[in-house]
Scaffold this motif. Structure first.
Motif, short mmCIF file in Angstrom:
data_model
loop_
_atom_site.label_atom_id
_atom_site.label_comp_id
_atom_site.label_asym_id
_atom_site.label_seq_id
_atom_site.Cartn_x
_atom_site.Cartn_y
_atom_site.Cartn_z
N LYS A 466 -7.45 84.22 21.73
CA LYS A 466 -8.20 83.14 21.73
C LYS A 466 -7.51 81.76 21.60
O LYS A 466 -7.60 80.95 22.59
N ILE A 467 -6.45 81.59 20.52
CA ILE A 467 -5.90 80.30 20.75
C ILE A 467 -4.64 80.48 21.47
O ILE A 467 -4.26 79.39 22.05
N SER A 468 -3.58 81.21 21.31
CA SER A 468 -2.59 81.28 22.03
C SER A 468 -2.52 81.53 23.27
O SER A 468 -1.78 80.87 24.32
N GLY A 469 -3.46 82.19 23.75
CA GLY A 469 -3.69 82.61 25.10
C GLY A 469 -2.73 83.62 25.66
O GLY A 469 -2.88 84.12 27.05
N ARG A 470 -2.17 84.46 24.77
CA ARG A 470 -1.37 85.53 25.09
C ARG A 470 -2.23 86.79 25.77
O ARG A 470 -3.22 87.16 25.02
N VAL A 493 4.25 92.86 29.18
CA VAL A 493 5.77 93.17 28.66
C VAL A 493 6.28 91.73 28.15
O VAL A 493 6.98 91.85 27.16
N ASN A 494 6.28 90.83 28.97
CA ASN A 494 6.88 89.69 28.53
C ASN A 494 6.05 88.71 27.70
O ASN A 494 6.46 87.47 27.75
N LYS A 495 5.05 89.09 27.25
CA LYS A 495 4.15 88.39 26.46
C LYS A 495 3.58 86.94 26.98
O LYS A 495 3.77 85.97 26.37
N LEU A 496 3.29 87.16 28.22
CA LEU A 496 2.98 85.99 29.08
C LEU A 496 1.36 85.37 28.46
O LEU A 496 0.83 86.28 27.92
N THR A 497 1.40 84.33 28.86
CA THR A 497 0.00 83.69 28.43
C THR A 497 -0.95 83.43 29.77
O THR A 497 -0.52 83.62 30.97
N VAL A 498 -2.29 83.33 29.61
CA VAL A 498 -3.10 82.85 30.85
C VAL A 498 -2.33 81.71 31.42
O VAL A 498 -2.82 81.62 32.74
N ARG A 499 -1.82 80.80 30.61
CA ARG A 499 -1.33 79.75 31.32
C ARG A 499 -0.08 79.93 32.30
O ARG A 499 -0.12 79.20 33.16
N ASP A 500 0.49 80.89 31.90
CA ASP A 500 1.66 81.14 32.67
C ASP A 500 1.16 81.69 33.86
O ASP A 500 1.81 81.43 35.22
N TYR A 508 -3.82 82.66 48.89
CA TYR A 508 -5.37 82.94 49.04
C TYR A 508 -5.40 83.49 50.61
O TYR A 508 -4.67 82.94 51.53
N PRO A 509 -6.48 84.22 50.82
CA PRO A 509 -7.16 84.86 50.08
C PRO A 509 -6.84 86.27 49.40
O PRO A 509 -7.57 87.22 49.83
N SER A 510 -5.82 86.44 49.12
CA SER A 510 -5.44 87.54 48.48
C SER A 510 -6.05 88.37 47.45
O SER A 510 -6.87 87.69 46.91
N HIS A 511 -6.05 89.78 47.51
CA HIS A 511 -6.75 90.43 46.38
C HIS A 511 -6.39 89.91 45.16
O HIS A 511 -7.47 90.00 43.89
N GLY A 512 -5.19 89.64 44.71
CA GLY A 512 -4.81 89.28 43.62
C GLY A 512 -5.18 87.75 43.09
O GLY A 512 -5.08 87.30 41.76
N TYR A 513 -5.82 87.28 43.92
CA TYR A 513 -6.29 85.76 43.91
C TYR A 513 -7.42 85.62 42.75
O TYR A 513 -7.63 84.76 42.04
N LEU A 514 -8.05 86.78 42.47
CA LEU A 514 -9.11 86.99 41.54
C LEU A 514 -8.75 86.84 40.21
O LEU A 514 -9.27 86.46 39.29
N LEU A 515 -7.44 87.23 39.93
CA LEU A 515 -6.75 87.26 38.79
C LEU A 515 -6.30 86.03 38.34
O LEU A 515 -6.47 85.55 37.21
N HIS A 516 -5.94 85.27 39.33
CA HIS A 516 -5.55 83.89 39.37
C HIS A 516 -6.90 83.12 38.83
O HIS A 516 -6.48 82.10 37.93
N ARG A 517 -7.86 83.32 39.39
CA ARG A 517 -9.20 82.54 39.06
C ARG A 517 -9.50 82.95 37.51
O ARG A 517 -9.73 82.01 36.97
N CYS A 518 -9.36 84.07 37.02
CA CYS A 518 -9.68 84.52 35.70
C CYS A 518 -8.92 83.69 34.67
O CYS A 518 -9.13 83.13 33.77
#
Length: 560
Positions: A466-470, A493-500, A508-518
């Motif tokens: 919730k707070i860190s966004g990890r 694996v690299n402990k990335l956050t939603v901000r990363d 756009y409009p790739s299938h992976g674009y949904l992940l970016h929207r999330c």
């Protein structure tokens, strides 16, 4: 013919040429260790031995099942009458799966393996450990299996008995299909043909089960009107959908019977699996178990009886009730060297060392978490086990990977990685994590493709602290869910956050674009997230604000 030779001393012995066995043997050989790779042969037509490597992944599971899926997808499309008018879908699927397996076998050529420096390959009729710790093998002469046509061997196929001593043994014998004893007996007594993924997908009709019936060995499964899949895991979903699609031309009925679909996964993924299977015509019987098979009614029709007393018409059963290493391990006589094992597999520690100090187990024969039994992870454990077996103790590391992508290759694909929602709730508590789900329906790409493919079940769900966004985990259903979940694994694996992820542009409009929207929705949900999007100073202020929120949360007892 059998002859005995003197014992041979090796630095490393690898049992089985499965994917993980090949990787383990290749790794040890590349490090300069003299390595012996031992593979127990299957038997072909007329009990002729087959000299292939790759295990189930190459010969009976991963490779042929995806080839069958490809043909099933063609059969499911509109305007396919021209193809189906000339060929039977099941026959084409058999041809395609055989072709795919043959191509992989060519790349895993045994003659090429036999010429690798520091690596010896032996095909054996059988092998077991003796009480003195040596491995006893009954092996074929190299001249036998390096010859393309073994049927021309005069005077029978020559074998020799050898005993092998080794500094380390790595067991990679894999696992095989598991059939409940009560249902196997019921099928045999009632005369209902039964199959597993091996008997359907492995090239050649000689691999059929004793209780099977085939109209044509060149067909994937033969002609049946009512096929029942027992089990609800990945195999049942993949194979069930393919059989549904291939059977449309003949109105073949395919039913799936299971307590639940994809046990251990989140409800959103199970619901998607249920929806897409129903869309392809699978009849779903969930929340029940198969209990018995009738021996034939007065009209000759046989039925499968469920735990709720429902009766399903059946003329073929496909068991998708899990896999077990028991059959491959029982003949090794592991008790002679002090290796403990059960039906779950060989007991191992975090470094994959067994209860015998010089023996390691990798892949599906090791008693790891069932959810981690995936082909990619099996290869990973083979590589890591070699390092743990030969490197000094201070260089050894955990051999199982913490983030294994879990993919079911239906159409569309189902995938997940990391922590499930249930695990997040247990770890972080109510309010300790965020979750966002984005459905593909109603998006630009779905509107573009809605005439081409089914989009109703497609989604991506992202879970983050919730707070860190990890990023903690994700689930997805879509035509490229496997590739999307690979990006999630990279983040885990690299402990990335939603901000990363949000800062990383997605085409756009790739299938992976949904992940970016999330990720973007989660990254900009509060002031700290919005500040992080405002350059270096903003990221610094956002970090301070998140630290303050973390302290406040800990003081109030609402976070970890």
């Amino acid at each position: 013919m059998t002859r005995r030779t003197q014992e041979s001393l090796k630095k490393a012995g690898n049992l089985s040429t499965t994917t993980k066995g090949l990787l383990a043997a290749g790794t040890s050989a590349s490090l300069g260790f003299k390595t012996l790779l031992v593979e127990k042969t299957g038997t072909g037509t007329g009990a002729k031995p087959e000299f292939y490597v790759g295990g189930d992944c190459t010969n009976a599971a991963c490779v042929p099942s995806k080839a069958v899926r490809s043909i099933a997808s063609i059969a499911a499309t509109k305007n396919n009458e021209s193809m189906m008018g000339y060929y039977d879908g099941m026959r084409i699927a058999r041809q395609q799966s055989s072709y795919a397996v043959d191509q992989v076998r060519t790349r895993e050529d045994v003659a090429r393996l036999a010429n690798v420096s520091s690596l010896d390959l032996e095909f054996v009729q059988g092998c077991h450990f003796e009480s003195d710790g040596r491995l006893n093998i009954l092996c074929y002469d190299n001249s036998t299996w390096l010859r393309e046509d073994t049927s021309s061997t005069e005077g029978g196929i020559s074998v020799q008995e050898r005993t092998i001593s080794s500094k380390r043994f790595i067991i990679a014998t894999g696992a095989g299909p598991k059939i409940p004893d009560n249902l196997r007996r019921a099928a045999e007594q009632s005369g209902v043909p039964y199959h597993t993924y091996r008997s359907i997908l492995r090239p050649g009709g000689h691999h059929r089960s004793p209780g099977s019936r085939l109209d044509d060995d060149d067909s994937l499964l033969g002609s049946y009107d009512d096929i029942v899949m027992i089990g609800g895991g990945a195999t049942a979903c993949e194979l069930g959908q393919s059989l549904c699609r291939l059977g449309r031309a003949t109105n073949t009925s395919v039913s799936i019977v299971a307590p639940e679909l994809l046990p251990g996964e989140d409800a959103v993924l199970r619901d998607a699996a249920d929806l897409l299977l129903k869309n392809d015509g699978c009849k779903m019987h969930l929340g029940v178990r198969a209990t018995n098979l009738t021996e034939g009614e007065p009209d000759g029709v046989r039925h499968l009886i469920l735990s709720d007393n429902t009766r399903i018409k059946v003329d073929c059963v496909v068991f998708c009730t899990g896999r077990t290493p028991e059959s491959s391990l029982s003949s090794l006589m592991l008790h002679n060297i002090g290796v403990e094992w059960s039906e779950r597999g060989i007991k191992v520690d975090s470094c994959l060392k067994t209860t015998a100090r010089h023996v390691y187990a990798v892949g599906d024969c090791a008693a790891v978490h069932p959810r981690d039994r995936r082909a990619a992870h099996a290869g990973w454990t083979g590589f890591k086990a070699v390092g743990n077996a030969f490197l000094p103790w201070f260089l050894r590391a955990q051999a199982t990977h913490p983030f294994v992508p879990r993919v079911i290759y239906t159409v569309p694909e189902l995938a997940s990685a990391g922590m499930t929602a249930k695990e997040c709730m247990k770890e972080f508590g109510e309010g300790g994590y965020d979750v966002v789900i984005v459905r593909e329906k109603g998006t630009d790409r779905a509107d573009m493709d809605n005439k081409e493919r089914f989009t109703e079940a497609n989604f991506i769900e992202l879970r983050a602290e919730k707070i860190s966004g990890r990023i903690l985990g994700a689930s997805a259903c879509g035509p490229a869910a496997a590739e999307t979940i690979n990006e999630v694994c990279l983040s885990l694996v690299n402990k990335l956050t939603v901000r990363d992820v949000a800062r990383t542009l997605h085409s756009y409009p790739s299938h992976g674009y949904l992940l970016h929207r999330c990720a973007t929705a989660m990254a900009t949900k509060d002031v700290a997230g919005l500040l992080s999007a405002c350059g270096g100073v903003g990221r610094f202020l956002g970090r301070l604000l998140r630290m303050f929120n973390k302290v406040q949360s800990l003081r109030l007892g609402n976070g970890k």
